[in-house]
Design a protein around this motif. Structure first.
Motif, short mmCIF file in Angstrom:
data_model
loop_
_atom_site.label_atom_id
_atom_site.label_comp_id
_atom_site.label_asym_id
_atom_site.label_seq_id
_atom_site.Cartn_x
_atom_site.Cartn_y
_atom_site.Cartn_z
N LEU A 151 -7.74 3.95 -12.41
CA LEU A 151 -6.63 3.58 -11.53
C LEU A 151 -7.07 3.55 -10.07
O LEU A 151 -6.64 2.68 -9.30
CB LEU A 151 -5.48 4.58 -11.70
CG LEU A 151 -4.54 4.35 -12.88
CD1 LEU A 151 -3.46 5.41 -12.91
CD2 LEU A 151 -3.91 2.96 -12.81
N GLY A 152 -7.93 4.47 -9.68
CA GLY A 152 -8.44 4.46 -8.31
C GLY A 152 -9.22 3.19 -7.99
O GLY A 152 -9.09 2.60 -6.91
N GLN A 153 -10.05 2.76 -8.95
CA GLN A 153 -10.79 1.51 -8.76
C GLN A 153 -9.84 0.32 -8.67
O GLN A 153 -10.07 -0.62 -7.89
CB GLN A 153 -11.76 1.31 -9.92
CG GLN A 153 -12.89 2.30 -9.96
CD GLN A 153 -13.93 2.05 -8.89
OE1 GLN A 153 -14.10 0.92 -8.43
NE2 GLN A 153 -14.60 3.10 -8.48
N ASP A 158 -9.24 -5.55 -4.11
CA ASP A 158 -8.50 -6.54 -3.34
C ASP A 158 -7.81 -7.56 -4.22
O ASP A 158 -7.01 -8.37 -3.72
CB ASP A 158 -9.46 -7.27 -2.37
CG ASP A 158 -10.07 -6.32 -1.36
OD1 ASP A 158 -9.42 -5.30 -1.05
OD2 ASP A 158 -11.20 -6.59 -0.89
N SER A 159 -8.08 -7.54 -5.51
CA SER A 159 -7.51 -8.52 -6.42
C SER A 159 -6.16 -8.02 -6.95
O SER A 159 -6.08 -6.95 -7.58
CB SER A 159 -8.48 -8.78 -7.58
OG SER A 159 -7.88 -9.64 -8.53
N VAL A 161 -4.44 -9.56 -9.21
CA VAL A 161 -4.42 -9.77 -10.66
C VAL A 161 -5.00 -8.56 -11.38
O VAL A 161 -4.45 -8.08 -12.39
CB VAL A 161 -5.21 -11.05 -11.02
CG1 VAL A 161 -5.27 -11.24 -12.53
CG2 VAL A 161 -4.59 -12.26 -10.34
N PHE A 162 -6.10 -8.04 -10.87
CA PHE A 162 -6.71 -6.85 -11.47
C PHE A 162 -5.77 -5.66 -11.40
O PHE A 162 -5.64 -4.89 -12.34
CB PHE A 162 -8.03 -6.55 -10.76
CG PHE A 162 -8.72 -5.32 -11.26
CD1 PHE A 162 -9.14 -5.23 -12.58
CD2 PHE A 162 -8.94 -4.25 -10.42
CE1 PHE A 162 -9.77 -4.09 -13.04
CE2 PHE A 162 -9.56 -3.10 -10.88
CZ PHE A 162 -9.99 -3.03 -12.19
N LEU A 163 -5.09 -5.50 -10.26
CA LEU A 163 -4.16 -4.37 -10.10
C LEU A 163 -2.98 -4.49 -11.06
O LEU A 163 -2.55 -3.51 -11.68
CB LEU A 163 -3.67 -4.32 -8.64
CG LEU A 163 -2.67 -3.20 -8.31
CD1 LEU A 163 -3.30 -1.84 -8.56
CD2 LEU A 163 -2.22 -3.32 -6.86
N ILE A 164 -2.45 -5.71 -11.21
CA ILE A 164 -1.30 -5.91 -12.10
C ILE A 164 -1.68 -5.66 -13.56
O ILE A 164 -0.89 -5.11 -14.34
CB ILE A 164 -0.74 -7.33 -11.91
CG1 ILE A 164 -0.12 -7.47 -10.51
CG2 ILE A 164 0.31 -7.65 -12.97
CD1 ILE A 164 0.30 -8.87 -10.17
N LEU A 165 -2.90 -6.01 -13.94
CA LEU A 165 -3.33 -5.79 -15.32
C LEU A 165 -3.77 -4.37 -15.58
O LEU A 165 -3.64 -3.87 -16.70
CB LEU A 165 -4.47 -6.76 -15.66
CG LEU A 165 -4.12 -8.25 -15.71
CD1 LEU A 165 -5.36 -9.07 -15.99
CD2 LEU A 165 -3.06 -8.53 -16.76
N ALA A 166 -4.31 -3.68 -14.57
CA ALA A 166 -4.86 -2.34 -14.78
C ALA A 166 -3.78 -1.31 -15.03
O ALA A 166 -3.93 -0.44 -15.90
CB ALA A 166 -5.71 -1.94 -13.58
N ILE A 167 -2.69 -1.38 -14.28
CA ILE A 167 -1.64 -0.36 -14.43
C ILE A 167 -0.98 -0.42 -15.81
O ILE A 167 -0.84 0.63 -16.47
CB ILE A 167 -0.60 -0.52 -13.30
CG1 ILE A 167 -1.26 -0.20 -11.95
CG2 ILE A 167 0.60 0.39 -13.54
CD1 ILE A 167 -0.35 -0.36 -10.76
#
Length: 420
Positions: A151-153, A158-159, A161-167
């Motif tokens: 989650l920290g990564q 800055d992406s 899309v990556f944040l929306i998919l990671a959570i």
């Protein structure tokens, strides 16, 4: 309870009548017979299930010990009384120390007893609750640390899309692990949980795919892979810890209080040489425990069995005191029956002769020995000591369950001592 689920082995329900159980037994026998390409271990499980469920008394005891109150409602209040399911425990008093005499020993040859050559070790429990707890805590710590790292990564990226998919991925894995762990906490720890091989293989393939797609040098790929892999093993570590704690609670208390066990209501006896042998072995092996009148087959019992670690020594006289006692003739069958019932234990039999016969018995095997009772303590003690100072809890629990299945007599003296 450390026995397998006999109903699941045969593929029938606990309420199935005997005719249905017999038909299922014959079907499973054809499927698992080694001569027809079946698995030998599964074949022995089917045989053990039929031996228990075909006998009305053994099936009642098995149901009461496995299902408790639900089975008691089916069999009635009288069957639910635990008096006939208790295991008698007592302590075999050690022999008094011989008087020490100041004989001149200079230049004399002194015989060293067998127990003087052993290392004095503190008995330990196997499986260990501390080891299971440490494994569970380590898996949980790694799982939480890797989840927070992933989650920290994601938050530092800055992406969007990556944040929306990671959570959602993190939350989904956490929910799956929480559900599996809650099921493991609610499940009764009757048997040792098998390793989650299938889940670990799927989690490992997923972790490898994530690491390859993200790149071996990407931290979040390793964090997500290890997060999923440790999450797949979390439920198993919790099951293992619960099983170990329950096993220690059910057997450990009896081990601390007693060093000998027998069926409820029994009055075990031994002649003077055998009593001396039992006291010598139990006194000099701290982890050794004695089981008296241990059922080998439905109609036979072993007069004395000494357990140390995963080794079990079956002791009998050339001629049994009772018609149901194992003797020199049927001791090999008793060793074979208990060896099938305890696949994780090493079992050998010893016939205690007053004086050894001039010729060996016909059909003697490596698992059955003829010994003179006066010199048998060294042979039996050294063989048991090779297993170490270990309480093998699954073996001890299985033997106690066999004793608990023996109905107590309605009358008789309840005093229990091994006479010398």
């Amino acid at each position: 309870m450390n026995e397998p689920d006999h109903y699941r082995v045969l593929g029938v329900s606990p309420q199935a009548p005997r005719t249905e159980i017999q038909a299922a037994y014959r079907r499973r026998l054809r499927e698992t017979h080694p001569d027809r390409g079946g698995d030998e271990d599964e074949f022995h499980l089917v045989q053990g299930a039929w031996e228990t469920l075909s006998h009305p008394g053994l099936r009642r005891e098995y149901d009461l010990l496995r299902f408790g109150r639900r089975a008691a409602r089916r069999y009635g209040k009288a069957a639910a009384r635990p008096a006939h399911r208790k295991v008698r425990g007592w302590n075999v008093a050690p022999a008094p120390a011989p008087a020490q005499h100041a004989f001149p020993a200079e230049g004399a040859l002194v015989a060293v007893p067998w127990h003087a050559r052993l290392r004095r070790l503190r008995p330990v429990y196997r499986p260990s609750a501390w080891t299971a707890a440490a494994l569970c805590a380590a898996a949980g710590a790694v799982w939480v640390f890797m989840g927070l790292g992933f989650l920290g990564q994601a938050l530092a990226s800055d992406s969007w899309v990556f944040l929306i998919l990671a959570i959602p991925v993190t939350i989904a894995v956490a929910m799956i692990v929480a559900v599996q762990t809650s099921r493991a906490l609610r499940r009764r720890p009757d048997t040792a949980p098998p390793p989650p091989t299938g889940r670990l293989v799927i989690a490992f393939l997923f972790a490898a795919a994530v690491i390859v797609l993200a790149g071996p040098a990407t931290p979040w790929g390793w964090a997500l892979g290890v997060y999923v892999l440790t999450g797949a093993a979390m439920a198993w570590t919790v099951k293992r810890l619960r099983f170990t704690v329950a096993l220690r609670r059910s057997v450990g208390g009896a081990l601390r209080q007693f060093n000998a066990f027998g069926p409820a209501g029994t009055r075990p006896k031994a002649d003077r040489p055998t009593g001396k042998l039992l006291r010598e072995v139990l006194t000099n092996l701290p982890a050794a425990r004695l089981f008296v009148a241990l059922p080998a087959e439905p109609d036979t019992r072993v007069p004395h069995a000494i357990v140390c670690g995963d080794r079990v020594a079956l002791l009998c006289a050339p001629v049994g005191r009772d018609s149901a006692d194992v003797d020199s003739v049927n001791l090999p069958e008793a060793v074979k029956a208990l060896d099938q019932a305890l696949p994780d234990a090493h079992i050998q039999g010893w016939v205690l002769w007053p004086t050894l016969p001039e010729t060996a018995r016909a059909g003697e095997t490596t698992a059955v020995h003829d010994v003179a009772v006066g010199q048998a303590a060294a042979d039996i003690g050294l063989w048991l000591a090779a297993a170490g100072a270990v309480y093998d809890l699954p073996v001890l629990q299985a033997l106690r369950m066999r004793l608990a299945a023996v109905p107590a007599p309605r009358t008789g003296d309840r005093g229990a001592v091994v006479k010398a």
